[in-house]
Design a protein around this motif. Structure first.
Motif, short mmCIF file in Angstrom:
data_model
loop_
_atom_site.label_atom_id
_atom_site.label_comp_id
_atom_site.label_asym_id
_atom_site.label_seq_id
_atom_site.Cartn_x
_atom_site.Cartn_y
_atom_site.Cartn_z
N LEU A 1 -6.96 1.02 6.94
CA LEU A 1 -5.69 0.69 6.28
C LEU A 1 -4.95 1.94 5.84
O LEU A 1 -3.76 2.11 6.10
CB LEU A 1 -5.98 -0.23 5.09
CG LEU A 1 -4.78 -0.65 4.24
CD1 LEU A 1 -3.84 -1.53 5.04
CD2 LEU A 1 -5.25 -1.38 2.99
N ASN B 1 0.80 -1.23 0.00
CA ASN B 1 0.00 0.00 0.00
C ASN B 1 0.83 1.28 0.00
O ASN B 1 0.30 2.37 0.19
CB ASN B 1 -0.95 -0.03 1.19
CG ASN B 1 -2.09 -1.01 0.98
OD1 ASN B 1 -3.07 -0.72 0.32
ND2 ASN B 1 -1.93 -2.23 1.51
N ASP C 1 -6.01 -4.95 6.03
CA ASP C 1 -6.90 -4.74 4.90
C ASP C 1 -8.22 -5.49 5.16
O ASP C 1 -8.39 -6.65 4.79
CB ASP C 1 -6.24 -5.25 3.61
CG ASP C 1 -6.95 -4.78 2.37
OD1 ASP C 1 -8.16 -4.46 2.47
OD2 ASP C 1 -6.32 -4.72 1.30
#
Length: 383
Positions: free
Chosen positions: A369, A29, A191
């Motif tokens: 997240l 990410n 997540d």
């Protein structure tokens, strides 16, 4: 000439542990054009290797599977790995010159507390030092830190800790405000959308004629799976029909397998080893049980919360915080007796768990997240 920050991240391997999963979730990410990241593994191995983004450079000291047995034929390679890693730890200049090709880093990042000394003893004195602490250091299995040992972590420019309990331990030992400012409390990136999506696919063929307890984690003594199996046997002997499912692998797997056989519970408990996607099985189970002897902040509980499971958890670091002091699940004494009382209550009085289910229906995660990743990015950018 690239003006991207150059970052070295160190971890043992990318096996199926919580810290490894969290690191890979974080890397997946990150904005790929912002940093130049080298990931250095002691052992090029693990289920999460395939999830490392392609733009990250992966280096390693040894290659091959983790050796968890004590077979005679495995001894030479185990000995070689240990000696080789020890030499590079003792003479880090060799590591930086030959494995990392003389590259200079802006930040050196220990992704777990076990790499404290490797990062602090780096020959690159000008780099900023960062560490991510996932465990309650006062209760770790291999190394119970004295206050003097604990204080060495203040040698880092910043330490990321994952629970209020660990944060408080650091604050108690900090000698001034500057040291307190070195500690950052950030929830692990998780997540939740991926968890919900993965839970929808087909899992193991699990019979549902009796209550099913599931537990997921690396098979280490820390996780207390031995306690769980002994309680399982005790409850069966008392006439409480139920099954136990343990998902995970680790160096203690064969010992737990032997205990399962010795207790005579092979028909009523399953050890499936590591499963890429445990979430369908999570979803099917009646109860999630955390039998750990100690933790830092057991991310697996947030996975159970995401899937709205009825939870029984030993009173270890992070659990009261995550379960809101028992509002979202049953917290039991951190002992075999505590686990027994919790499972017995689940089997004798399942209706008493409805209060937790009702709370979970209304519950919103205290993080997301993006926020977790952005908080760590801010630390990196500010160093």
């Amino acid at each position: 000439m690239s003006n991207k920050k150059k970052i070295l991240i160190r971890i043992g391997s990318l096996r199926h542990g919580g810290a490894e999963k969290v690191l890979v979730t974080f890397l997946k990410n990150l904005p790929k054009d912002k940093y130049e990241i080298d990931l250095l593994l002691n052992l090029y191995s693990g289920k999460y290797l395939g999830e490392v983004p392609s733009w990250i450079n992966v280096f390693y000291l040894n290659k091959g599977e983790m050796i968890t047995t004590n077979r005679l034929q495995d001894f030479p390679i185990k000995a070689f790995r240990v000696i080789y890693q020890r030499v590079l730890k003792t003479f880090p200049k060799l590591l930086y010159q030959f494995i990392l090709k003389g590259k200079k880093y802006d930040i050196e990042f220990a992704a777990i507390h076990g790499f404290r000394d490797e990062i602090l003893n780096s020959p690159q004195r000008s780099s900023k030092k960062l560490i991510w602490i996932h465990n309650d250091l006062k209760k770790t299995e291999f190394h119970k830190y004295t206050d003097d040992e604990f204080r060495k972590f203040f040698g880092f420019d910043k330490s990321i800790v994952i629970s209020d309990k660990i944060h408080q331990d650091f604050e108690d030992l900090a000698q001034n405000e500057e040291e307190k400012q070195k500690i950052a409390r950030i929830y692990n990136p998780l997540d939740t959308e991926e968890i919900l999506r993965k839970s929808e696919v087909e899992g193991q063929k699990l019979e549902d004629e009796v209550p099913l307890f599931i537990s997921v984690g690396t098979v280490f003594p820390q996780k207390g799976f031995d306690r769980l199996l002994r309680v399982h046997k005790r409850l069966l002997d008392e006439g409480f029909k139920h099954k136990v499912l343990i998902l995970g692998d680790g160096y203690d797997f064969e010992n737990i397998k032997k205990l399962q056989k010795d207790l005579g519970v092979s028909e009523t408990s399953n050890l499936f080893g590591f499963i890429d996607n445990p979430y369908p099985d999570f979803k099917k189970a009646d109860f999630y049980i955390l039998s750990s002897r100690y933790e830092g902040f057991p991310t697996v509980l947030f996975e159970a919360i995401t899937l709205k499971k009825k939870i029984i958890a030993t009173d270890v670091s992070g659990v009261r915080e995550m379960l809101e002091d028992g509002k979202l699940g049953l917290i039991v004494e951190n002992s075999e007796e505590g686990i027994y009382e919790g499972m017995k209550r689940a089997l004798q009085d399942p209706a008493s768990f409805e209060q937790y289910e009702n709370q979970l229906m209304e519950y919103k995660m205290p993080f997301n997240l993006v926020n977790s990743v952005n908080s760590i990015i801010k630390i990196i950018d500010d160093l």
